[in-house]
Motif scaffolding. Structure first.
Motif, PDB file in Angstrom:
ATOM      1  N   ILE A   1     -44.275  50.538  23.267  1.00 27.80           N
ATOM      2  CA  ILE A   1     -44.328  49.217  22.647  1.00 27.80           C
ATOM      3  C   ILE A   1     -43.885  49.393  21.200  1.00 27.80           C
ATOM      4  O   ILE A   1     -44.405  50.268  20.491  1.00 27.80           O
ATOM      5  CB  ILE A   1     -45.737  48.570  22.732  1.00 27.80           C
ATOM      6  CG1 ILE A   1     -45.742  47.240  21.941  1.00 27.80           C
ATOM      7  CG2 ILE A   1     -46.844  49.499  22.277  1.00 27.80           C
ATOM      8  CD1 ILE A   1     -47.017  46.416  22.112  1.00 27.80           C
TER       9      ILE A   1
ATOM     10  N   ILE B   1     -42.495  47.105  17.606  1.00 32.88           N
ATOM     11  CA  ILE B   1     -42.230  45.833  16.921  1.00 32.88           C
ATOM     12  C   ILE B   1     -41.403  46.157  15.674  1.00 32.88           C
ATOM     13  O   ILE B   1     -41.686  47.151  14.985  1.00 32.88           O
ATOM     14  CB  ILE B   1     -43.554  45.157  16.453  1.00 32.88           C
ATOM     15  CG1 ILE B   1     -44.661  45.245  17.524  1.00 32.88           C
ATOM     16  CG2 ILE B   1     -43.314  43.719  16.007  1.00 32.88           C
ATOM     17  CD1 ILE B   1     -44.384  44.585  18.820  1.00 32.88           C
TER      18      ILE B   1
ATOM     19  N   ASN C   1     -47.975  43.529  12.460  1.00 36.61           N
ATOM     20  CA  ASN C   1     -49.264  43.058  11.950  1.00 36.61           C
ATOM     21  C   ASN C   1     -49.350  41.545  11.859  1.00 36.61           C
ATOM     22  O   ASN C   1     -50.033  41.011  10.990  1.00 36.61           O
ATOM     23  CB  ASN C   1     -49.557  43.698  10.574  1.00 36.61           C
ATOM     24  CG  ASN C   1     -51.043  43.955  10.400  1.00 36.61           C
ATOM     25  OD1 ASN C   1     -51.795  43.976  11.379  1.00 36.61           O
ATOM     26  ND2 ASN C   1     -51.476  44.119   9.173  1.00 36.61           N
TER      27      ASN C   1
ATOM     28  N   GLY D   1     -49.433  39.701  15.088  1.00 34.50           N
ATOM     29  CA  GLY D   1     -49.809  39.224  16.416  1.00 34.50           C
ATOM     30  C   GLY D   1     -48.806  39.478  17.522  1.00 34.50           C
ATOM     31  O   GLY D   1     -49.108  39.226  18.697  1.00 34.50           O
TER      32      GLY D   1
ATOM     33  N   GLY E   1     -47.546  42.385  18.596  1.00 35.90           N
ATOM     34  CA  GLY E   1     -47.993  43.511  19.432  1.00 35.90           C
ATOM     35  C   GLY E   1     -49.092  43.083  20.389  1.00 35.90           C
ATOM     36  O   GLY E   1     -49.069  43.417  21.571  1.00 35.90           O
ATOM     37  N   ARG E   2     -50.038  42.306  19.884  1.00 32.15           N
ATOM     38  CA  ARG E   2     -51.113  41.815  20.760  1.00 32.15           C
ATOM     39  C   ARG E   2     -50.514  40.982  21.907  1.00 32.15           C
ATOM     40  O   ARG E   2     -50.905  41.139  23.063  1.00 32.15           O
ATOM     41  CB  ARG E   2     -52.138  40.987  19.970  1.00 32.15           C
ATOM     42  CG  ARG E   2     -53.177  40.348  20.854  1.00 32.15           C
ATOM     43  CD  ARG E   2     -54.193  39.553  20.066  1.00 32.15           C
ATOM     44  NE  ARG E   2     -55.296  40.374  19.586  1.00 32.15           N
ATOM     45  CZ  ARG E   2     -56.408  40.595  20.282  1.00 32.15           C
ATOM     46  NH1 ARG E   2     -56.563  40.088  21.487  1.00 32.15           N
ATOM     47  NH2 ARG E   2     -57.380  41.339  19.767  1.00 32.15           N
TER      48      ARG E   2
ATOM     49  N   HIS F   1     -52.143  56.498  13.834  1.00 33.16           N
ATOM     50  CA  HIS F   1     -51.765  55.093  13.680  1.00 33.16           C
ATOM     51  C   HIS F   1     -53.006  54.194  13.835  1.00 33.16           C
ATOM     52  O   HIS F   1     -53.420  53.852  14.934  1.00 33.16           O
ATOM     53  CB  HIS F   1     -50.706  54.746  14.735  1.00 33.16           C
ATOM     54  CG  HIS F   1     -49.970  53.464  14.452  1.00 33.16           C
ATOM     55  ND1 HIS F   1     -50.405  52.556  13.526  1.00 33.16           N
ATOM     56  CD2 HIS F   1     -48.849  52.958  14.984  1.00 33.16           C
ATOM     57  CE1 HIS F   1     -49.571  51.532  13.499  1.00 33.16           C
ATOM     58  NE2 HIS F   1     -48.617  51.757  14.371  1.00 33.16           N
TER      59      HIS F   1
ATOM     60  N   ARG G   1     -53.505  51.095  13.296  1.00 33.62           N
ATOM     61  CA  ARG G   1     -53.343  49.746  13.867  1.00 33.62           C
ATOM     62  C   ARG G   1     -53.304  49.793  15.391  1.00 33.62           C
ATOM     63  O   ARG G   1     -53.965  49.013  16.065  1.00 33.62           O
ATOM     64  CB  ARG G   1     -52.084  49.087  13.326  1.00 33.62           C
ATOM     65  CG  ARG G   1     -52.048  47.602  13.646  1.00 33.62           C
ATOM     66  CD  ARG G   1     -50.741  46.986  13.206  1.00 33.62           C
ATOM     67  NE  ARG G   1     -50.478  47.280  11.810  1.00 33.62           N
ATOM     68  CZ  ARG G   1     -49.246  47.372  11.306  1.00 33.62           C
ATOM     69  NH1 ARG G   1     -48.193  47.181  12.065  1.00 33.62           N
ATOM     70  NH2 ARG G   1     -49.073  47.645  10.035  1.00 33.62           N
TER      71      ARG G   1
ATOM     72  N   LYS H   1     -59.581  47.025  20.824  1.00 32.65           N
ATOM     73  CA  LYS H   1     -59.987  45.614  20.952  1.00 32.65           C
ATOM     74  C   LYS H   1     -59.604  45.046  22.312  1.00 32.65           C
ATOM     75  O   LYS H   1     -60.275  44.171  22.838  1.00 32.65           O
ATOM     76  CB  LYS H   1     -59.304  44.773  19.865  1.00 32.65           C
ATOM     77  CG  LYS H   1     -59.939  44.880  18.500  1.00 32.65           C
ATOM     78  CD  LYS H   1     -59.164  44.007  17.539  1.00 32.65           C
ATOM     79  CE  LYS H   1     -59.816  43.927  16.184  1.00 32.65           C
ATOM     80  NZ  LYS H   1     -59.044  43.077  15.265  1.00 32.65           N
TER      81      LYS H   1
END
Ligand SMILES: CC(C)(COP(=O)(O)OP(=O)(O)OC[C@H]1O[C@@H](n2cnc3c(N)ncnc32)[C@H](O)[C@@H]1OP(=O)(O)O)[C@@H](O)C(=O)NCCC(=O)NCCS
Length: 297
Positions: free
Chosen positions: A97, A99, A105, A107, A109-110, A136, A138, A145
């Motif tokens: 994945i 970006i 940072n 949204g 990636g989410r 990493h 993040r 999460k």
């Protein structure tokens, strides 16, 4: 509203996700290279993919595979990232994945992670796994999460091939006729098999195995970043590593809790190139043997 929060909201409003297609390879390959290079450089590590050409070639290969689901993110009509789900075996693998650094940072990636997790759920995968760069913050936070658990700290090891053999642990190439026995070995150690990946490695002629007293006690699809290995004992695993003609890509991934094999690798002159973390969600069995995970599947 605070400035960055405002930016996040704008990006999220304009976020579109669509399936990947072969001609996304150029733009997504560039993003993949830039994203990995930026985060590795920030922490003083060499990039996993050494050039834009290699990243583009890698994504061209991924976007053409029938067993890999791909998803591309656009913000305001511009491609900003991509993600992949490896669907060939019992446990689905996620990644890479990436970006575009200018759009991180906020949204995206989410969104891309939730998309592949929804796809895995829809396809009824009992578990999903990934490997993240341990430095990493993040990605570690995002995956945690989203429900992922840390399973193993990993050390990526690289160096001159050892060219070592061990008495009583003969190594030979794996062939199509070994597939079922290797599948069963993986099943015994991990509680699931990786027949698709193993079959591909046998066809590519990179797979090797250890056979003791007529019984297969370890196999490797190769010893490298994109390969996995399973073995009944640490000695079987050492024999597989010792016989490897090369350590593919940035190196092979050794669970660093396996102190015996780790110390042996270090005493043989191999060097740690970076720390990583194996994470998974859903089915995960504590391995009943020694193993090397692959970065992707
Ligand atoms: C890792 C990556 C894919 C994440 O994508 P992204 O778009 O930047 O991340 P998002 O904004 O969607 O999500 C980040 C989340 O982590 C949280 N986060 C970020 N840094 C954090 C920190 N230091 N501590 C705690 N939480 C943090 C954010 O608040 C956000 O949480 P939320 O979704 O609940 O709001 C992207 O940064 C990237 O491409 N990195 C470089 C390549 C890479 O490392 N890829 C992953 C390989 S495993």
């Amino acid at each position: 509203m605070h400035g960055t929060e405002e930016l996040s909201t704008i990006a999220l409003v304009n976020l579109t996700l669509r399936p990947g297609k072969p001609d996304d390879a150029k733009v997504c390959g560039e993003i993949c290279f830039n994203a990995f290079t930026a985060i590795s450089r920030q922490h003083g590590f060499p990039p996993d993919l050494p050039s834009v050409e290699m990243a583009t070639g890698f994504l061209t290969w991924l976007l053409s595979r029938p067993d890999v689901y791909s998803i591309v993110a656009e913000v305001g009509g511009r491609t900003v990232g991509s993600n992949f789900l490896w669907e060939g075996d019992t446990i689905a693998g996620i990644g890479p994945i990436t970006i575009d650094p200018d759009n991180q940072n906020s949204g995206v990636g989410r969104g891309l992670m939730e998309n592949v997790l929804a796809r895995a759920a829809e396809r009824k995968f009992v578990g999903v796994r990934l490997v993240q760069a341990a430095f990493h913050n993040r990605s570690l936070s995002l995956y945690t999460k989203l429900g992922f658990e840390v399973r193993e700290p990993l050390a990526c090891l690289q160096g001159t091939p050892l060219k070592k053999s061990f008495a009583g642990f003969p190594i030979r190439p794996a062939t199509e006729s070994d597939l079922e026995a290797c599948r069963q070995l993986c099943q015994r150690i991990h509680g699931h098999d990786r027949k698709n990946e193993l079959s591909g490695a046998i066809q590519q002629k990179t797979a090797t195995l250890v056979e003791r007293n007529g019984r297969i006690t370890g196999y490797a699809t190769g010893i490298g970043f994109f390969n996995h290995a399973v073995a009944e004992s640490n000695d079987d695993l050492k024999a597989l590593i010792g016989a490897a003609a090369e350590f593919g890509g940035p190196g092979f991934l050794l669970p660093s809790r396996n102190s015996e094999v780790f110390r042996w690798c270090l005493s043989e002159g191999l060097r740690v190139t970076q720390p990583l973390t194996l994470m998974s969600s859903g089915l995960y069995n504590e391995p009943r043997g020694a193993f090397l995970p692959s970065i992707l599947f």
